[in-house]
Scaffold this active site. Structure first.
Site, mmCIF file in Angstrom:
data_model
loop_
_atom_site.group_PDB
_atom_site.id
_atom_site.type_symbol
_atom_site.label_atom_id
_atom_site.label_comp_id
_atom_site.label_asym_id
_atom_site.label_seq_id
_atom_site.Cartn_x
_atom_site.Cartn_y
_atom_site.Cartn_z
ATOM 1 N N ASP A 188 0.850 -1.194 0.000
ATOM 2 C CA ASP A 188 0.000 0.000 0.000
ATOM 3 C C ASP A 188 0.884 1.241 0.000
ATOM 4 O OD1 ASP A 188 -3.277 0.228 0.794
ATOM 5 O OD2 ASP A 188 -2.113 2.081 0.858
ATOM 6 N N ASP A 215 4.426 3.510 -3.622
ATOM 7 C CA ASP A 215 3.458 3.879 -4.654
ATOM 8 C C ASP A 215 3.455 2.840 -5.777
ATOM 9 O OD1 ASP A 215 1.885 5.079 -6.561
ATOM 10 O OD2 ASP A 215 3.023 6.965 -6.607
ATOM 11 N N TYR A 241 -12.288 8.535 -12.980
ATOM 12 C CA TYR A 241 -12.204 7.285 -12.197
ATOM 13 C C TYR A 241 -12.797 6.146 -13.031
ATOM 14 C CZ TYR A 241 -13.532 3.726 -8.772
ATOM 15 O OH TYR A 241 -13.708 2.534 -8.111
ATOM 16 N N LYS A 288 -10.871 2.883 -14.641
ATOM 17 C CA LYS A 288 -11.294 1.504 -14.367
ATOM 18 C C LYS A 288 -11.703 0.796 -15.663
ATOM 19 C CE LYS A 288 -10.880 1.021 -9.833
ATOM 20 N NZ LYS A 288 -9.775 0.225 -9.265
HETATM 21 N N1 LIG Z 1 -15.661 0.417 -2.046
HETATM 22 C C1 LIG Z 1 -16.393 0.395 -3.130
HETATM 23 O O1 LIG Z 1 -17.608 0.634 -3.108
HETATM 24 C C2 LIG Z 1 -15.747 0.063 -4.445
HETATM 25 C C3 LIG Z 1 -16.564 -0.142 -5.557
HETATM 26 C C4 LIG Z 1 -15.991 -0.459 -6.793
HETATM 27 C C5 LIG Z 1 -14.614 -0.573 -6.882
HETATM 28 N N2 LIG Z 1 -13.826 -0.369 -5.791
HETATM 29 C C6 LIG Z 1 -12.380 -0.498 -5.945
HETATM 30 O O2 LIG Z 1 -11.900 -1.401 -4.974
HETATM 31 C C7 LIG Z 1 -10.562 -1.049 -4.608
HETATM 32 C C8 LIG Z 1 -10.456 -0.943 -3.092
HETATM 33 O O3 LIG Z 1 -11.381 0.043 -2.633
HETATM 34 P P1 LIG Z 1 -11.691 0.256 -1.083
HETATM 35 O O4 LIG Z 1 -13.122 0.570 -0.957
HETATM 36 O O5 LIG Z 1 -11.103 -0.831 -0.270
HETATM 37 O O6 LIG Z 1 -10.911 1.631 -0.848
HETATM 38 P P2 LIG Z 1 -9.844 2.030 0.280
HETATM 39 O O7 LIG Z 1 -9.594 3.485 0.145
HETATM 40 O O8 LIG Z 1 -10.301 1.507 1.604
HETATM 41 O O9 LIG Z 1 -8.535 1.217 -0.169
HETATM 42 C C9 LIG Z 1 -7.766 1.574 -1.284
HETATM 43 C C10 LIG Z 1 -6.300 1.465 -0.884
HETATM 44 O O10 LIG Z 1 -5.494 1.693 -2.058
HETATM 45 C C11 LIG Z 1 -4.346 2.406 -1.639
HETATM 46 N N3 LIG Z 1 -3.763 3.105 -2.785
HETATM 47 C C12 LIG Z 1 -4.306 4.130 -3.491
HETATM 48 N N4 LIG Z 1 -3.446 4.539 -4.446
HETATM 49 C C13 LIG Z 1 -2.338 3.754 -4.331
HETATM 50 C C14 LIG Z 1 -1.098 3.698 -5.026
HETATM 51 N N5 LIG Z 1 -0.810 4.550 -6.020
HETATM 52 N N6 LIG Z 1 -0.180 2.775 -4.645
HETATM 53 C C15 LIG Z 1 -0.446 1.906 -3.625
HETATM 54 N N7 LIG Z 1 -1.610 1.933 -2.926
HETATM 55 C C16 LIG Z 1 -2.537 2.840 -3.282
HETATM 56 C C17 LIG Z 1 -4.853 3.372 -0.564
HETATM 57 O O11 LIG Z 1 -3.793 3.836 0.264
HETATM 58 C C18 LIG Z 1 -5.883 2.510 0.166
HETATM 59 O O12 LIG Z 1 -5.327 1.866 1.301
HETATM 60 C C19 LIG Z 1 -10.240 0.247 -5.344
HETATM 61 O O13 LIG Z 1 -9.504 -0.055 -6.511
HETATM 62 C C20 LIG Z 1 -11.617 0.792 -5.693
HETATM 63 O O14 LIG Z 1 -11.590 1.603 -6.845
HETATM 64 C C21 LIG Z 1 -14.361 -0.054 -4.571
#
Ligand SMILES: NC(=O)c1ccc[n+]([C@@H]2O[C@H](COP(=O)([O-])OP(=O)(O)OC[C@H]3O[C@@H](n4cnc5c(N)ncnc54)[C@H](O)[C@@H]3O)[C@@H](O)[C@H]2O)c1
Length: 264
Positions: free
Chosen positions: A39, A74, A172, A176
């Site tokens: 992360d 990153d 976004y 995706k």
């Molecule tokens: N939660 C939802 O409703 C939902 C719906 C559709 C898709 N998603 C996708 O699921 C994934 C996880 O979402 P979540 O809800 O757990 O969000 P979250 O914010 O809890 O977790 C995302 C994590 O990604 C890390 N991150 C972001 N950019 C980064 C980078 N450049 N390098 C390394 N780490 C990085 C962040 O620090 C964070 O810990 C994401 O890709 C999100 O787009 C989530």
């Protein structure tokens, strides 16, 4: 005890500090995999009440009796990614599973409209969601190819009731969509080496960050829940279960697919 679908396998999970990524790391470990958790900032979700440290998430893996590698950096930085994949391979001797979960709709929703969104936000969203995925695939796939097997699972978005009707979250969703398209291209390219590549598109999953932002963004309300066939929003483990399916041999003849895990 649940059967160990991933016994003896080694996995890398990006975005493992977040709600869905930490659930995936935990579930893959319970299924028998050693896990490298990655992360940019393991404390990112703590501001909304999520995990407060990398060691809390690492403990989810070790509590399942599996080995863990912790890498903070990153995922959009190619040299960091290369070093992480090399570390995971050194620690576990193999790389069987790659889950690209890093990312999110990380920029202000009110400035995220297709006709006006800034270049800086475009770059951030494509770096976190798309470039991160490409970087990890390009580093891990040569190792999987040498082994003659592997499974990549990309977390995407944009299927079903999650797409806002007001045109917000434009880049976004574009980033995706790029992940989804890349998933199919990569699957077509490397299926011949025994490597499968699939994508999972979650519905609204109420992690700490998304729950807080949903309130700001007017999402996650009762009427949105009523549009979901199962009449509930997702739990991170709803997504992790499907990732476990794609990661292991239960999906041995499935590649290039996008599965909506949205509650219908
Ligand atoms: N939660 C939802 O409703 C939902 C719906 C559709 C898709 N998603 C996708 O699921 C994934 C996880 O979402 P979540 O809800 O757990 O969000 P979250 O914010 O809890 O977790 C995302 C994590 O990604 C890390 N991150 C972001 N950019 C980064 C980078 N450049 N390098 C390394 N780490 C990085 C962040 O620090 C964070 O810990 C994401 O890709 C999100 O787009 C989530």
């Amino acid at each position: 005890m649940e059967s160990q679908t991933l016994a003896g396998r080694a996995a890398i999970v990006t975005g493992a500090g977040g709600a869905i990524g930490s659930a995936i790391a935990s579930r893959l470990a319970k299924a028998g995999a050693d896990v490298a958790i990655v992360d940019r900032d393991f404390t990112f979700t703590a501001q909304w009440g999520g995990h407060a440290s990398a060691s809390e998430i690492a403990a989810l893996v070790t509590a399942a009796g599996q080995r863990v590698v912790v890498a903070e950096g990153d995922a959009a930085d190619r040299s960091f990614v290369e070093s992480v994949v090399a570390r995971a391979e050194r620690a576990f001797d193999r790389v069987d599973v790659l889950v690209n979960c890093a990312g999110g709709a990380l920029t202000p929703a009110e400035d995220s409209f297709a006709s006006t969104i800034s270049d800086a936000d475009l770059e951030l969203l494509f770096a976190a969601n798309y470039r991160s995925t490409v970087n990890f695939c390009q580093s891990a796939v040569p190792r999987m190819r040498a082994q003659g097997s592997g499974s990549v699972v990309n977390i995407t978005s944009g299927v079903g009731h999650l797409v806002p009707r007001d045109g917000s979250l434009a880049h976004y969703l574009a980033a995706k969509a790029a992940v989804t398209s890349y998933t199919v291209s990569l699957a077509n390219e490397i299926g011949q080496y025994g490597i499968r590549v699939n994508a999972v598109s979650p519905g609204l999953v109420m992690g700490p960050r998304t729950a807080a932002q949903a309130a700001d963004r007017g999402a996650g309300r009762e009427e949105a829940r009523e549009r979901v066939a199962l009449r509930r929003f997702g739990d991170p483990d709803d997504i992790a279960k499907v990732v476990e399916f794609f990661a292991g041999d239960l999906s041995s003849y499935v590649t290039g697919q996008l599965l909506a895990v949205t509650g219908g």
